[in-house]
Motif scaffolding. Structure first.
Motif, PDB file in Angstrom:
ATOM      1  N   GLY A 214       0.820  -1.039   0.105  1.00  0.00           N
ATOM      2  CA  GLY A 214      -0.054  -0.117   0.007  1.00  0.00           C
ATOM      3  C   GLY A 214       1.030   1.405  -0.007  1.00  0.00           C
ATOM      4  N   TRP A 215       2.111   1.153  -0.423  1.00  0.00           N
ATOM      5  CA  TRP A 215       2.855   2.539  -0.431  1.00  0.00           C
ATOM      6  C   TRP A 215       2.986   2.827  -1.847  1.00  0.00           C
ATOM      7  CZ3 TRP A 215       7.233   0.247   3.462  1.00  0.00           C
ATOM      8  CH2 TRP A 215       6.843   0.324   4.575  1.00  0.00           C
ATOM      9  N   ASP A 216       2.394   2.632  -2.828  1.00  0.00           N
ATOM     10  CA  ASP A 216       2.729   3.002  -4.116  1.00  0.00           C
ATOM     11  C   ASP A 216       1.841   4.240  -4.717  1.00  0.00           C
ATOM     12  OD1 ASP A 216       0.268   1.728  -3.966  1.00  0.00           O
ATOM     13  OD2 ASP A 216       0.447   0.879  -5.831  1.00  0.00           O
ATOM     14  N   GLY A 217       1.148   4.965  -3.624  1.00  0.00           N
ATOM     15  CA  GLY A 217       0.305   6.074  -4.066  1.00  0.00           C
ATOM     16  C   GLY A 217       1.041   7.456  -3.990  1.00  0.00           C
ATOM     17  N   GLN A 218       2.464   7.617  -3.617  1.00  0.00           N
ATOM     18  CA  GLN A 218       2.928   8.846  -3.581  1.00  0.00           C
ATOM     19  C   GLN A 218       4.301   8.738  -4.439  1.00  0.00           C
ATOM     20  OE1 GLN A 218       1.761  11.454  -1.792  1.00  0.00           O
ATOM     21  NE2 GLN A 218       0.027   9.956  -0.857  1.00  0.00           N
ATOM     22  N   ASP A 219       4.667  10.001  -4.485  1.00  0.00           N
ATOM     23  CA  ASP A 219       5.735  10.132  -5.506  1.00  0.00           C
ATOM     24  C   ASP A 219       7.165   9.639  -4.604  1.00  0.00           C
ATOM     25  OD1 ASP A 219       4.773  11.652  -7.420  1.00  0.00           O
ATOM     26  OD2 ASP A 219       5.386  13.445  -6.767  1.00  0.00           O
ATOM     27  N   THR A 220       7.081   9.338  -3.201  1.00  0.00           N
ATOM     28  CA  THR A 220       8.074   8.911  -2.672  1.00  0.00           C
ATOM     29  C   THR A 220       8.323   7.300  -3.028  1.00  0.00           C
ATOM     30  OG1 THR A 220       7.314  10.034  -0.817  1.00  0.00           O
ATOM     31  CG2 THR A 220       9.038   8.649  -0.106  1.00  0.00           C
ATOM     32  N   ALA A 221       7.155   6.681  -3.610  1.00  0.00           N
ATOM     33  CA  ALA A 221       7.251   5.280  -3.839  1.00  0.00           C
ATOM     34  C   ALA A 221       8.352   5.358  -5.097  1.00  0.00           C
ATOM     35  CB  ALA A 221       6.000   4.626  -4.435  1.00  0.00           C
ATOM     36  N   GLU A 222       8.249   6.281  -6.015  1.00  0.00           N
ATOM     37  CA  GLU A 222       9.140   6.282  -7.096  1.00  0.00           C
ATOM     38  C   GLU A 222      10.724   6.749  -6.729  1.00  0.00           C
ATOM     39  OE1 GLU A 222       8.944   5.756 -10.349  1.00  0.00           O
ATOM     40  OE2 GLU A 222       6.961   4.704  -9.777  1.00  0.00           O
ATOM     41  N   ASP A 223      10.843   7.419  -5.475  1.00  0.00           N
ATOM     42  CA  ASP A 223      12.091   7.522  -4.948  1.00  0.00           C
ATOM     43  C   ASP A 223      12.788   6.165  -4.427  1.00  0.00           C
ATOM     44  OD1 ASP A 223      11.880  10.306  -5.317  1.00  0.00           O
ATOM     45  OD2 ASP A 223      11.560  10.753  -3.200  1.00  0.00           O
ATOM     46  N   ALA A 224      11.837   5.454  -4.018  1.00  0.00           N
ATOM     47  CA  ALA A 224      12.133   4.148  -3.435  1.00  0.00           C
ATOM     48  C   ALA A 224      12.607   3.206  -4.725  1.00  0.00           C
ATOM     49  CB  ALA A 224      11.293   3.557  -2.729  1.00  0.00           C
ATOM     50  N   VAL A 225      11.828   3.274  -5.734  1.00  0.00           N
ATOM     51  CA  VAL A 225      12.272   2.503  -6.811  1.00  0.00           C
ATOM     52  C   VAL A 225      13.536   3.090  -7.393  1.00  0.00           C
ATOM     53  CG1 VAL A 225      11.684   2.167  -9.453  1.00  0.00           C
ATOM     54  CG2 VAL A 225       9.972   1.857  -7.481  1.00  0.00           C
ATOM     55  N   LEU A 226      13.502   4.427  -7.482  1.00  0.00           N
ATOM     56  CA  LEU A 226      15.110   4.933  -7.910  1.00  0.00           C
ATOM     57  C   LEU A 226      16.045   4.638  -7.086  1.00  0.00           C
ATOM     58  CD1 LEU A 226      16.447   6.808  -9.955  1.00  0.00           C
ATOM     59  CD2 LEU A 226      15.854   8.778  -8.724  1.00  0.00           C
ATOM     60  N   LEU A 227      16.031   4.419  -5.703  1.00  0.00           N
ATOM     61  CA  LEU A 227      17.059   4.114  -4.953  1.00  0.00           C
ATOM     62  C   LEU A 227      17.637   2.464  -5.127  1.00  0.00           C
ATOM     63  CD1 LEU A 227      15.724   5.362  -1.322  1.00  0.00           C
ATOM     64  CD2 LEU A 227      18.090   5.858  -2.333  1.00  0.00           C
TER      65      LEU A 227
ATOM     66  N   ILE B 206      13.916   4.567   3.837  1.00  0.00           N
ATOM     67  CA  ILE B 206      12.924   5.755   3.616  1.00  0.00           C
ATOM     68  C   ILE B 206      11.932   5.478   4.753  1.00  0.00           C
ATOM     69  CG2 ILE B 206      11.056   6.862   2.369  1.00  0.00           C
ATOM     70  CD1 ILE B 206      12.695   6.014  -0.054  1.00  0.00           C
ATOM     71  N   ASP B 207      11.558   6.444   5.516  1.00  0.00           N
ATOM     72  CA  ASP B 207      10.702   6.211   6.500  1.00  0.00           C
ATOM     73  C   ASP B 207       9.133   6.150   6.072  1.00  0.00           C
ATOM     74  OD1 ASP B 207      12.374   7.013   8.717  1.00  0.00           O
ATOM     75  OD2 ASP B 207      12.183   9.027   8.346  1.00  0.00           O
ATOM     76  N   ALA B 208       8.650   5.101   6.664  1.00  0.00           N
ATOM     77  CA  ALA B 208       7.050   4.533   6.204  1.00  0.00           C
ATOM     78  C   ALA B 208       6.260   5.926   6.005  1.00  0.00           C
ATOM     79  CB  ALA B 208       6.530   3.681   7.153  1.00  0.00           C
ATOM     80  N   GLU B 209       6.164   6.715   6.771  1.00  0.00           N
ATOM     81  CA  GLU B 209       5.497   7.935   6.969  1.00  0.00           C
ATOM     82  C   GLU B 209       5.496   8.653   5.480  1.00  0.00           C
ATOM     83  OE1 GLU B 209       2.566  10.855   8.457  1.00  0.00           O
ATOM     84  OE2 GLU B 209       3.044   8.839   9.008  1.00  0.00           O
ATOM     85  N   ARG B 210       6.757   8.734   5.215  1.00  0.00           N
ATOM     86  CA  ARG B 210       6.870   9.500   3.745  1.00  0.00           C
ATOM     87  C   ARG B 210       6.278   8.620   2.538  1.00  0.00           C
ATOM     88  NH1 ARG B 210      12.915  10.229   2.172  1.00  0.00           N
ATOM     89  NH2 ARG B 210      11.881  10.642   0.534  1.00  0.00           N
ATOM     90  N   LEU B 211       6.329   7.149   2.612  1.00  0.00           N
ATOM     91  CA  LEU B 211       5.594   6.514   1.766  1.00  0.00           C
ATOM     92  C   LEU B 211       4.073   6.508   1.616  1.00  0.00           C
ATOM     93  CD1 LEU B 211       8.202   3.614   2.070  1.00  0.00           C
ATOM     94  CD2 LEU B 211       7.710   4.671   0.045  1.00  0.00           C
ATOM     95  N   ARG B 212       3.799   6.577   2.856  1.00  0.00           N
ATOM     96  CA  ARG B 212       2.204   6.673   3.130  1.00  0.00           C
ATOM     97  C   ARG B 212       1.584   8.157   2.769  1.00  0.00           C
ATOM     98  NH1 ARG B 212       3.317   3.693   7.550  1.00  0.00           N
ATOM     99  NH2 ARG B 212       3.588   5.358   9.056  1.00  0.00           N
ATOM    100  N   THR B 213       2.556   9.165   3.054  1.00  0.00           N
ATOM    101  CA  THR B 213       1.763  10.586   2.952  1.00  0.00           C
ATOM    102  C   THR B 213       2.475  11.267   1.977  1.00  0.00           C
ATOM    103  OG1 THR B 213       3.255  11.519   4.599  1.00  0.00           O
ATOM    104  CG2 THR B 213       0.895  10.413   5.339  1.00  0.00           C
ATOM    105  N   GLY B 214       3.704  10.985   1.509  1.00  0.00           N
ATOM    106  CA  GLY B 214       4.403  11.848   0.895  1.00  0.00           C
ATOM    107  C   GLY B 214       5.295  13.080   1.599  1.00  0.00           C
ATOM    108  N   ARG B 215       4.999  13.078   2.641  1.00  0.00           N
ATOM    109  CA  ARG B 215       5.652  14.256   3.680  1.00  0.00           C
ATOM    110  C   ARG B 215       6.673  13.549   4.621  1.00  0.00           C
ATOM    111  NH1 ARG B 215       0.126  14.946   3.922  1.00  0.00           N
ATOM    112  NH2 ARG B 215       0.340  14.081   6.140  1.00  0.00           N
ATOM    113  N   PRO B 216       7.601  14.150   5.185  1.00  0.00           N
ATOM    114  CA  PRO B 216       8.451  13.575   5.824  1.00  0.00           C
ATOM    115  C   PRO B 216       7.905  13.315   7.289  1.00  0.00           C
ATOM    116  CG  PRO B 216       9.295  15.471   5.095  1.00  0.00           C
ATOM    117  CD  PRO B 216       8.191  15.598   4.422  1.00  0.00           C
ATOM    118  N   GLY B 217       8.422  12.174   7.780  1.00  0.00           N
ATOM    119  CA  GLY B 217       7.977  11.654   9.045  1.00  0.00           C
ATOM    120  C   GLY B 217       8.331  12.756  10.179  1.00  0.00           C
ATOM    121  N   SER B 218       7.533  12.268  11.527  1.00  0.00           N
ATOM    122  CA  SER B 218       7.976  13.145  12.535  1.00  0.00           C
ATOM    123  C   SER B 218       9.116  12.893  13.205  1.00  0.00           C
ATOM    124  CB  SER B 218       6.779  13.045  13.717  1.00  0.00           C
ATOM    125  OG  SER B 218       6.591  11.710  13.908  1.00  0.00           O
TER     126      SER B 218
END
Length: 158
Positions: A50-63, A145-157
Protein backbone atom coordinates in the motif's frame (compact mmCIF):
# COMPACT_ATOMS: atom_id res chain seq x y z
CA UNK A 1 24.33 -2.32 13.47
CA UNK A 2 23.01 -5.52 11.96
CA UNK A 3 24.81 -8.84 11.82
CA UNK A 4 23.86 -10.91 8.80
CA UNK A 5 25.13 -14.38 7.85
CA UNK A 6 27.94 -14.45 5.24
CA UNK A 7 25.74 -16.11 2.62
CA UNK A 8 23.32 -13.13 2.88
CA UNK A 9 20.54 -15.59 3.55
CA UNK A 10 21.21 -15.95 7.24
CA UNK A 11 19.12 -14.44 9.98
CA UNK A 12 19.54 -10.79 10.81
CA UNK A 13 19.82 -9.65 14.38
CA UNK A 14 19.07 -6.05 15.19
CA UNK A 15 18.55 -5.07 18.80
CA UNK A 16 18.20 -1.38 17.92
CA UNK A 17 16.47 0.22 15.02
CA UNK A 18 13.22 -0.22 13.16
CA UNK A 19 10.87 -3.16 13.50
CA UNK A 20 10.19 -4.99 10.25
CA UNK A 21 6.94 -6.85 9.62
CA UNK A 22 7.45 -7.71 5.94
CA UNK A 23 10.41 -9.13 4.02
CA UNK A 24 10.86 -9.69 0.29
CA UNK A 25 13.99 -11.32 -1.14
CA UNK A 26 15.05 -11.43 -4.80
CA UNK A 27 18.07 -13.51 -5.83
CA UNK A 28 19.93 -11.70 -8.62
CA UNK A 29 23.30 -13.49 -8.78
CA UNK A 30 24.06 -14.11 -12.47
CA UNK A 31 20.59 -12.83 -13.48
CA UNK A 32 20.14 -10.89 -16.67
CA UNK A 33 18.66 -7.39 -16.49
CA UNK A 34 19.29 -7.05 -12.75
CA UNK A 35 18.26 -3.40 -12.60
CA UNK A 36 14.97 -3.90 -14.45
CA UNK A 37 14.13 -6.96 -12.34
CA UNK A 38 14.94 -5.08 -9.14
CA UNK A 39 12.76 -2.12 -10.13
CA UNK A 40 9.79 -4.37 -11.04
CA UNK A 41 10.20 -6.38 -7.83
CA UNK A 42 10.21 -3.16 -5.79
CA UNK A 43 7.14 -1.71 -7.52
CA UNK A 44 5.22 -4.94 -6.83
CA UNK A 45 6.23 -4.98 -3.16
CA UNK A 46 5.32 -1.31 -2.68
CA UNK A 47 1.92 -1.93 -4.28
CA UNK A 48 1.30 -4.98 -2.08
CA UNK A 49 2.21 -2.95 1.02
CA UNK A 50 0.00 0.00 0.00
CA UNK A 51 2.96 2.34 -0.45
CA UNK A 52 2.58 3.03 -4.16
CA UNK A 53 0.36 6.11 -4.05
CA UNK A 54 2.98 8.83 -3.50
CA UNK A 55 5.97 10.21 -5.38
CA UNK A 56 8.11 8.81 -2.57
CA UNK A 57 7.42 5.33 -3.97
CA UNK A 58 9.23 6.43 -7.13
CA UNK A 59 12.11 7.60 -4.91
CA UNK A 60 12.26 4.07 -3.48
CA UNK A 61 12.34 2.54 -6.97
CA UNK A 62 15.08 4.97 -7.97
CA UNK A 63 17.08 4.03 -4.86
CA UNK A 64 16.87 0.36 -5.87
CA UNK A 65 17.90 1.24 -9.40
CA UNK A 66 20.94 3.21 -8.21
CA UNK A 67 22.08 0.62 -5.67
CA UNK A 68 21.71 -2.34 -8.05
CA UNK A 69 23.41 -0.37 -10.84
CA UNK A 70 26.33 0.47 -8.54
CA UNK A 71 26.67 -3.20 -7.57
CA UNK A 72 26.63 -4.17 -11.23
CA UNK A 73 29.15 -1.54 -12.34
CA UNK A 74 31.52 -1.52 -9.38
CA UNK A 75 31.16 -4.81 -7.50
CA UNK A 76 30.68 -7.58 -10.07
CA UNK A 77 26.90 -7.57 -9.86
CA UNK A 78 24.13 -7.68 -7.32
CA UNK A 79 23.76 -11.04 -5.58
CA UNK A 80 20.56 -10.30 -3.73
CA UNK A 81 18.01 -7.55 -3.15
CA UNK A 82 16.12 -7.47 0.15
CA UNK A 83 13.20 -5.19 0.93
CA UNK A 84 12.16 -4.93 4.56
CA UNK A 85 9.03 -3.03 5.57
CA UNK A 86 7.76 -1.84 8.90
CA UNK A 87 8.42 1.55 10.48
CA UNK A 88 10.66 2.17 7.47
CA UNK A 89 11.29 0.69 4.06
CA UNK A 90 14.81 -0.70 4.08
CA UNK A 91 16.44 -1.58 0.75
CA UNK A 92 19.46 -3.87 1.02
CA UNK A 93 21.69 -4.73 -1.95
CA UNK A 94 24.26 -7.48 -1.46
CA UNK A 95 27.30 -8.05 -3.66
CA UNK A 96 30.46 -10.13 -3.56
CA UNK A 97 33.10 -7.38 -3.41
CA UNK A 98 34.25 -6.25 0.02
CA UNK A 99 35.43 -2.78 -1.07
CA UNK A 100 33.26 -0.21 0.66
CA UNK A 101 31.87 2.57 -1.56
CA UNK A 102 32.41 6.25 -0.93
CA UNK A 103 30.79 9.15 -2.74
CA UNK A 104 33.15 11.12 -4.93
CA UNK A 105 34.53 14.29 -3.42
CA UNK A 106 32.90 17.26 -5.21
CA UNK A 107 36.25 18.38 -6.64
CA UNK A 108 36.77 14.92 -8.23
CA UNK A 109 33.20 14.44 -9.46
CA UNK A 110 32.19 13.56 -12.98
CA UNK A 111 31.83 16.37 -15.46
CA UNK A 112 28.50 18.19 -15.32
CA UNK A 113 26.09 16.89 -17.93
CA UNK A 114 27.89 13.57 -18.31
CA UNK A 115 26.48 10.37 -16.88
CA UNK A 116 28.16 8.55 -14.01
CA UNK A 117 29.70 9.43 -10.69
CA UNK A 118 26.56 10.71 -8.98
CA UNK A 119 24.81 7.52 -7.79
CA UNK A 120 25.67 7.66 -4.10
CA UNK A 121 24.96 11.40 -3.99
CA UNK A 122 21.50 10.61 -5.33
CA UNK A 123 21.07 7.86 -2.71
CA UNK A 124 22.12 10.34 -0.03
CA UNK A 125 19.50 12.86 -1.22
CA UNK A 126 16.60 10.40 -1.60
CA UNK A 127 17.07 8.21 1.47
CA UNK A 128 16.39 9.20 5.06
CA UNK A 129 19.41 7.08 6.03
CA UNK A 130 21.88 4.92 4.14
CA UNK A 131 25.06 3.04 4.80
CA UNK A 132 27.29 0.13 3.98
CA UNK A 133 28.48 -2.87 5.94
CA UNK A 134 30.93 -5.66 5.18
CA UNK A 135 29.21 -9.05 5.06
CA UNK A 136 31.28 -12.21 4.57
CA UNK A 137 33.33 -11.73 1.40
CA UNK A 138 31.09 -8.95 0.15
CA UNK A 139 29.03 -6.11 1.49
CA UNK A 140 25.51 -4.79 1.82
CA UNK A 141 24.66 -1.25 0.82
CA UNK A 142 21.37 -0.21 2.39
CA UNK A 143 19.03 2.75 2.30
CA UNK A 144 15.94 3.57 4.32
CA UNK A 145 12.85 5.67 3.69
CA UNK A 146 10.53 6.37 6.60
CA UNK A 147 7.11 4.72 6.22
CA UNK A 148 5.41 8.04 6.91
CA UNK A 149 6.92 9.47 3.72
CA UNK A 150 5.69 6.46 1.75
CA UNK A 151 2.17 6.77 3.18
CA UNK A 152 1.77 10.55 2.90
CA UNK A 153 4.54 11.89 0.69
CA UNK A 154 5.60 14.16 3.60
CA UNK A 155 8.59 13.71 5.91
CA UNK A 156 7.88 11.76 9.06
CA UNK A 157 7.94 13.15 12.57
CA UNK A 158 11.08 11.20 13.55
Amino acid sequence: MQTIGPDTGGPASDTRGPAFTQLRRLALRDALRQVARGRRFTREALADWGWDGQDTAEDAVLLVSELVTNAKLHAGGCHELLLRAGDVLRVEVYDGLGDLPRPLHPSRSAHPGRPGGHGLRLVHRLADRWGVQAVGRGKVVWAEIDAERLRTGRPGSA
